[in-house]
Design an enzyme around this catalytic site. Structure first.
Site, PDB file in Angstrom:
ATOM      1  N   TRP A 241       0.824  -1.210   0.000  1.00 36.96           N
ATOM      2  CA  TRP A 241       0.000   0.000   0.000  1.00 36.96           C
ATOM      3  C   TRP A 241       0.854   1.255   0.000  1.00 36.96           C
ATOM      4  O   TRP A 241       0.545   2.219  -0.699  1.00 36.96           O
ATOM      5  CB  TRP A 241      -0.988  -0.005   1.166  1.00 36.96           C
ATOM      6  CG  TRP A 241      -2.025  -1.089   1.040  1.00 36.96           C
ATOM      7  CD1 TRP A 241      -2.234  -2.116   1.907  1.00 36.96           C
ATOM      8  CD2 TRP A 241      -2.977  -1.269  -0.027  1.00 36.96           C
ATOM      9  NE1 TRP A 241      -3.253  -2.913   1.436  1.00 36.96           N
ATOM     10  CE2 TRP A 241      -3.719  -2.428   0.271  1.00 36.96           C
ATOM     11  CE3 TRP A 241      -3.254  -0.569  -1.206  1.00 36.96           C
ATOM     12  CZ2 TRP A 241      -4.737  -2.899  -0.570  1.00 36.96           C
ATOM     13  CZ3 TRP A 241      -4.272  -1.044  -2.044  1.00 36.96           C
ATOM     14  CH2 TRP A 241      -4.987  -2.185  -1.720  1.00 36.96           C
TER      15      TRP A 241
ATOM     16  N   ASP B  46      -2.010   6.690   6.557  1.00 39.91           N
ATOM     17  CA  ASP B  46      -3.011   5.786   5.996  1.00 39.91           C
ATOM     18  C   ASP B  46      -3.352   4.798   7.111  1.00 39.91           C
ATOM     19  O   ASP B  46      -2.580   3.897   7.425  1.00 39.91           O
ATOM     20  CB  ASP B  46      -2.431   5.061   4.778  1.00 39.91           C
ATOM     21  CG  ASP B  46      -3.378   3.998   4.225  1.00 39.91           C
ATOM     22  OD1 ASP B  46      -4.484   3.808   4.785  1.00 39.91           O
ATOM     23  OD2 ASP B  46      -3.011   3.341   3.218  1.00 39.91           O
TER      24      ASP B  46
ATOM     25  N   LYS C   4     -12.334  -1.987   6.263  1.00 36.55           N
ATOM     26  CA  LYS C   4     -11.583  -2.931   7.083  1.00 36.55           C
ATOM     27  C   LYS C   4     -12.098  -2.910   8.527  1.00 36.55           C
ATOM     28  O   LYS C   4     -12.519  -3.917   9.039  1.00 36.55           O
ATOM     29  CB  LYS C   4     -10.083  -2.604   7.069  1.00 36.55           C
ATOM     30  CG  LYS C   4      -9.267  -3.236   5.958  1.00 36.55           C
ATOM     31  CD  LYS C   4      -9.487  -2.649   4.613  1.00 36.55           C
ATOM     32  CE  LYS C   4      -8.672  -3.287   3.514  1.00 36.55           C
ATOM     33  NZ  LYS C   4      -7.812  -2.350   2.812  1.00 36.55           N
TER      34      LYS C   4
HETATM   35  C1  LIG Z   1      -7.229  -1.784   1.754  1.00 36.33           C
HETATM   36  C2  LIG Z   1      -6.198  -0.738   1.926  1.00 36.33           C
HETATM   37  C3  LIG Z   1      -6.059   0.318   1.009  1.00 36.33           C
HETATM   38  C4  LIG Z   1      -6.907   0.430  -0.235  1.00 36.33           C
HETATM   39  O1  LIG Z   1      -8.207   0.705   0.103  1.00 36.33           O
HETATM   40  P1  LIG Z   1      -9.348   0.944  -1.013  1.00 36.33           P
HETATM   41  O2  LIG Z   1     -10.440   1.514  -0.180  1.00 36.33           O
HETATM   42  O3  LIG Z   1      -9.646  -0.396  -1.598  1.00 36.33           O
HETATM   43  O4  LIG Z   1      -8.824   1.885  -2.027  1.00 36.33           O
HETATM   44  C5  LIG Z   1      -5.104   1.272   1.276  1.00 36.33           C
HETATM   45  N1  LIG Z   1      -4.322   1.210   2.359  1.00 36.33           N
HETATM   46  C6  LIG Z   1      -4.413   0.201   3.256  1.00 36.33           C
HETATM   47  C7  LIG Z   1      -3.520   0.189   4.446  1.00 36.33           C
HETATM   48  C8  LIG Z   1      -5.361  -0.797   3.064  1.00 36.33           C
HETATM   49  O5  LIG Z   1      -5.460  -1.797   3.942  1.00 36.33           O
END
Ligand SMILES: *Cc1c(COP(=O)(O)O)cnc(C)c1O
Length: 361
Positions: free
Chosen positions: A103, A171, A195
């Site tokens: 990511w 993030d 998540k």
């Molecule tokens: C799943 C995830 C993403 C991407 O998320 P989307 O909503 O599918 O764009 C980005 N960063 C992390 C840490 C993730 O777990």
């Protein structure tokens, strides 16, 4: 109702009271004679949902509406990889990124379209099996960006990098509301909801107002954080349903005792699984080599004898455990045990890990 142990990394498990509230609001919302899916986003019933979720989100994170704005945006966390530098990184500027997995790699790739990126620390050489120990920060950087929990690799920052006053952007997609951090250290937090915070379809952005004032105005209005902050995140039609569910998740977190209680619960849950893996060092390989860096959310591991992988998954399925296959880029196994995942499920997996090693070791 049948309920299996859902170890999926995302979209992921939600608490049953949240699902019940969502189901009921989809049929009829607030005695209005309409579904939540049918009401205007400018009406007072929806406004209570929207502003309630924003206020509760700040309260759960322990930060104030005087200092921070909460935005509910579309496009997923992946859009934030581009939107962050689009708003804050000019072509003559530098941003520091900490590179800890798939990511962060994507976030770095998007930032490079806008300005200079200094990779201030990386665990690529260690195949992301730990977090970088030393950082090489740029004193004049516009911001430092890191990924608090590496969903695919299974590492997690329990404390945040010290930036010496440079704005800190995180993030937090896969561990927002899971760890009792001092959230006032962040200038911008973003998280795709699916998540640990709700269903797919909304991305949470929390931004410090004084930092937001430094963002550029020279971008399309719809992609400018300022546009959304000025309009209380009602500039265009927001994703009404996922925002409602995030609000219900926040009520559930409050009822559990808040983020500190969630962290204690998560430590016990993840601990049960890591202990089971560590009890059989000749049989299992936990992917994360430095114990302090192990994620409370995503537990990644392999069986030394890869020929046994299929049998392990089949046995798990027989025991009503789903979603244990590792990310397609790394293989092996991944048990995702977000806030809503029950302790009994972690204990069931721990027992199965012992049993499988005894039967096949
Ligand atoms: C799943 C995830 C993403 C991407 O998320 P989307 O909503 O599918 O764009 C980005 N960063 C992390 C840490 C993730 O777990």
């Amino acid at each position: 109702m049948r309920r299996i142990y859902n170890f999926s990394a995302g979209p992921a498990i939600l608490p049953i009271p949240v699902l019940e509230a969502a189901g009921s609001a989809v049929v009829e919302f607030n005695g209005s004679g309409m579904s939540l899916l049918e009401v205007s986003h400018r009406g007072k019933d929806y406004e209570a949902v929207h502003f309630g979720a924003q206020a509760r989100l700040l309260s759960v994170l322990g930060i104030s509406a005087d200092e921070y704005s909460v935005l509910f945006l579309g496009g997923g966390a992946s859009m934030q990889f581009a939107q962050v530098p689009m708003n804050f990184l000019g072509k003559d500027d530098t941003a520091d990124y900490i590179h800890t997995g798939e990511w962060s790699k994507k976030a770095i790739g998007e930032a490079k379209r806008f300005g200079a990126v200094n990779v201030a620390g990386s665990s690529e050489g260690e195949k992301y099996a730990c977090l970088p120990t030393a950082l090489n920060l740029t004193p004049t950087a516009k911001y430092v960006h890191f990924t608090s929990n590496n969903t695919i690799e299974g590492t997690e920052f329990k404390s945040s990098p010290n930036t010496n006053g440079v704005p800190l952007i995180v993030d937090m997609s896969s561990d927002i509301f899971a760890i009792d951090r001092d959230h006032s250290q962040f200038d911008l937090i973003y998280a795709g909801a699916q998540k640990n915070a709700g269903p797919a379809g909304v991305t949470i952005v929390v931004v410090r107002k004084s930092y937001l004032a430094t963002a550029t105005d020279d971008i399309p209005a719809i992609l400018s954080y300022k546009t959304h902050a000025k309009a209380d995140s009602l500039y265009n039609t927001p994703p009404v349903f996922p925002i409602f569910v995030v609000g219900e998740v926040l009520k559930w977190i409050e009822a559990q005792g808040g983020v500190a209680a969630m962290q204690a619960h998560n430590e016990a849950k993840a601990g049960a699984i890591y202990d089971a893996l560590d009890a059989h060092p000749d049989f299992y390989d936990p992917a994360v080599t430095v114990k302090a860096d192990r994620s409370l959310m995503n537990i990644t591991f392999r069986i030394k004898n890869a020929d046994l992988e299929k049998a392990f998954l089949a046995g798990a399925q027989e025991r009503d455990m789903d979603g244990l296959k590792g990310h397609r880029s790394v293989g092996g196994f991944r048990a995702s045990v977000y806030n809503a995942f029950p302790k009994e499920g972690c204990e069931a997996l721990a027992a199965y890990i012992h049993e499988f090693a005894k039967d096949n070791g």
